[in-house]
Every structure is written in C-alpha cells, then in structure tokens.
Design an enzyme around this catalytic site. Structure first.
Site: not given
Ligand code: NVA
Ligand code: CP
Length: 313
Positions: A100, A127, A130, A224, A265, A293
């Site tokens: 990530r 993502h 997800q 989101d 998500c 997940r």
């Molecule tokens: N759009 C959000 C998704 C978190 C799972 C982010 O990138 O922070």
């Molecule tokens: N939905 C998701 O990716 O959650 P986290 O950021 O907690 O991993």
C-alpha cells in the site's frame, strides 16, 4: 498474470474465479492452510490501514504462512535503496508481497522487478482488493440477479471512484460515478479505460454531476471519504463544500431502487459523506464488505500463488 497491480488487469474470468474461492474461504477459512506452510508474505505499507492490514495478515495466517509487516521507515527503501533492489531482496525471502503506497507507478515497478506475486493494497489511483470484496458482497446479496442493475458511486473522484468504474466495466453492468465537475471528478484515464473495457463487456459507463440523477433506480449507492490519505489539508474546506450535494442520506437512498443497499469501503466519516441513519441502517452492507476483505485477499493470494489468473490483454 503474476501480480494484481491494477483492477483493469483482471479479466471477468479472473474475477469470477477469485469471488468463487472467496465464498469458499468465507465458510471454510482453513481449507488451504498448507499452501504457505513454512513461507512468508511481506506486507509493506507507507499509508495507514485498519482493514487491509488485518485482512492481509489474517489471510496469510489462514493459508499457513507468516506475514511480515513492514512500514517505510523499516526498510532501506526509505533511505534511497531502489525499488528494483528492494523487490529482488523481498523476492528472495517471501513468496508474495502486498503493498500500500501513494504512487501507482511504484507498485507497477515493484511488480516488474519482483519474481513473486505482488498485490496492490491501495494506491492514489486504485484499490483492486477492495473492489473484489465489494463484488463478493454484491453477489452474495443480489445473487446472479445483478446484470440489469445500476451501481452508483457518490462523492470524490478518487482511487475508489476509478476502481468502481473499472470493476463495473469488467462486470458488464450499468455503473455510475456522481461527482462535482472539475478537479474532484474521476481521472480521465480511468474513465477512458472503463469505456474501453465496457465496449467488450456491454457495460454502460456514466459520469454524472447530479446526485439525484445518479441515484434514480440504483441498486447500490456507494460512497467513500471525502479526504483521502495524502490529500492536502489546504483543500479541505473547498472540498467539503463542493462534495456536500453528494452526501448519501435517507432522501438520496429513497430515490434508489426499492431494494437499494448502501455500501462504503470504510473508514467512514458519519455526517460527512454519509448520514448516520444510512450507514448504520438496515440497508447498509458495510460489515459484510469489511468481512470479505480477508476472504478476497486470501483468494487472490491463493490463485496468484497457483499461477491461475490470466489477466486481460
Ligand atoms: N479513498 C480512500 C480509501 C480508503 C480505503 C483513501 O485513499 O484514503
Ligand atoms: N477499506 C480499506 O482499505 O480500509 P483500510 O484503509 O483500513 O485498510
């Protein structure tokens, strides 16, 4: 396909395979608990995570392996060692890697130099894991009766909006993203890619700027956070103002189909992008999404380790 780097790399056959296996791992988490026996999976994150980290570590444990969790300041990568050298070293110790980070190009590069499967656990653009969890949840809820339905996303044109469009295109459905016009709209590259995929799958792609139009008859209303990880704080107030017409509340949900559900998500900010009554209401599928997940990361690892994903040309 060696890696899962981008949602767009998945073929419909790959998605079906992962989703079927995910459902098996839902009822029997330990059904393949030897495939990583005596092996490790590196999980490298330069952004925070609750679900993806817990799901990944649990998935690896259920496959009999040992997760090695690494943050950027744990690795020499943060001190100038190259991505290519890091990829080669991790490939020498681990059997797969989940990453990530911010830049999609870093994840692509890691995949190119690693000899083991690399899974994208979120970037600024995409993502994929997800969306696998989301579609496992959608199929579980609506069964095979999903083809003629409308799937609408509301809010920021961020990584989730991009992935929502691409996965909807792969699944051949009517997929909608509703955002303000301009800088908070989804990336034009993602829209173009979704349209290209839609030409081969029969999906319908719509980018709308009116939340009510988008909600009309929709089976899923998805949203989101409005401030993603890495978004500049300086744009917060402008963003909150621009996105406020896209909040998913009871009145927007009531415009959807009679059996419409709410999805997110997570993490969520109640009373920003979604009202408390909707996210904690009877039509909310959020906890099942979060549960999946683990099942979907476990299934993606399982099929990548067996070399069973074909990818899209
Ligand atoms: N759009 C959000 C998704 C978190 C799972 C982010 O990138 O922070
Ligand atoms: N939905 C998701 O990716 O959650 P986290 O950021 O907690 O991993």
């Amino acid at each position: 396909m060696k890696d899962l780097l981008r949602t767009e790399h998945l073929s419909r056959g790959d998605v079906d395979k992962i989703l079927t296996t995910a459902r098996e791992f839902a009822s029997n988490p330990l059904k393949a608990n030897q495939i990583l026996s005596g092996k490790s999976v590196a999980i490298y994150m330069t952004k925070p995570s609750t679900r993806t980290r817990l799901a990944s570590e649990t998935a690896v444990a259920h496959l009999g392996g040992h997760p090695i969790f690494l943050r950027s300041d744990d690795l020499q990568l943060g001190r100038g060692e190259t991505i290519a050298d890091t990829a080669r070293i991790i490939s020498g110790f681990s059997d797969a890697m989940i990453i990530r980070t911010f830049k999609q190009s870093d994840v692509d590069e890691l995949g190119r130099f690693a000899t083991i499967p690399v899974i994208n656990g979120l970037t600024d653009e995409d993502h994929p894991t997800q969306l696998l969890a989301d579609w496992t949840t959608i199929l579980e809820h609506f069964g095979s009766d999903f083809a003629g339905r409308k799937f609408a996303y509301f809010g920021d044109g961020n990584n989730m909006a991009n992935s929502w469009l691409i996965m909807g295109a792969i699944m051949g459905v009517h997929v909608v993203v509703a955002t303000p016009q301009g800088r908070f709209a989804p990336a034009s590259t993602a829209v173009k890619r979704a349209q290209e995929i839609a030409e081969t799958t029969g999906a319908k792609i719509e980018i709308l700027h009116d939340a009510k139009d988008a909600a009309k008859g929709a089976s899923v209303l998805y949203t989101d956070v409005w401030m993603s990880m890495g978004d500049p704080e300086s744009e917060r107030s402008e963003k909150m103002k621009a996105l406020s017409p896209f909040k998913v509340d009871d009145s927007l949900l009531s415009i959807g189909a009679s059996d419409a559900v709410f999805m997110h998500c997570l993490p969520a900010h109640r009373e920003e992008e979604v009202s408390t009554s909707v996210i904690d209401g009877e039509r909310s599928l959020i906890w099942r999404q979060a549960f999946h997940r683990r099942t979907t990361i476990q299934a993606a690892l399982f099929h990548l380790l067996h070399g069973e994903l074909n990818g899209r040309e």
